[in-house]
Design a protein around this motif. Structure first.
Motif: not given
Ligand code: IMP
Ligand code: MG
Length: 179
Positions: A74-75, A80, A103-109, A111, A135, A155-157, A162
């Motif tokens: 999705s990225y 996103s 999952e590695d990371i949940l950003d907006t959710g 995915t 996040k 913030r982007f990591v 990742l």
């Protein structure tokens, strides 16, 4: 831990150390073991980002977990795209199984909502989410994830699985974008 890391056009500074990650991974594994022992759980690790987290988590689990890798995308870059493809790689029937998505990371959710919807249609006995990073400021997912390693600022990591444009996954720690 390395100091600055340069990937493509951007620079990243140390954020979460390898030791801190490993300590937290052990705590998450203990929580998961307490919940899933005797339940024959199946963990679905989302490629590519979750490969390192899944491997470390698995070394600590004693609940006799099964593992399968699934893939979505999705990225693009640091933002996103809002687009999510189908879930591929699932070969095990999930009906009446206890399922944990790694999952590695949940950003907006976005995915995770899509994966959640796809998996719910398989009628699992239960469905939980274990993510290394969340996040909270940007998360708009339908469900609160049950197992979270670290809540971080928006913030982007990179690192520990990742990537930034496919680089940085090999780093054993997490680094954050500096400007
Ligand atoms: P979401 O759909 O917005 O929650 O984005 C989830 C996916 O975007 C994750 O599985 C990551 O692959 C990617 N992503 C989100 N934030 C970051 C980040 O800070 N660094 C690297 N990848 C990220
Ligand atoms: Mg990813």
């Amino acid at each position: 831990m390395r100091t600055l890391v340069h990937i493509h056009d951007l620079s990243f500074a140390p954020f979460i150390s390898e030791t801190t990650i490993q300590t937290r991974v052990k705590e998450l594994a203990a929580q998961l073991d307490a919940e899933y022992a005797g339940k024959n759980p199946i963990f679905l690790a989302v490629l590519n980002g979750a490969f390192m987290f899944a491997a470390d988590l698995f070394k600590q689990l004693t609940c006799q977990p099964e593992l399968s890798f699934v893939k979505v995308s999705s990225y693009v870059g640091t933002q996103s795209s809002g687009r999510v493809d189908e879930l591929i790689g699932l070969q095990t029937a999930l009906k009446d199984r206890h399922v944990v998505i790694i999952e590695d990371i949940l950003d907006t959710g976005v995915t995770m909502d899509k994966i959640g919807t796809l998996l719910q249609s398989e009628q699992p006995a239960s469905l939980a989410v274990c993510a290394l990073l969340l996040k909270p400021a940007s998360y708009k997912g339908k469900h609160q994830p049950q197992y979270i390693g670290f809540e971080i600022e928006d913030r982007f990591v990179v690192g520990y699985g990742l990537d930034y444009k496919e680089l940085g996954r090999e780093l054993p720690a997490v680094y954050q974008l500096i400007n």
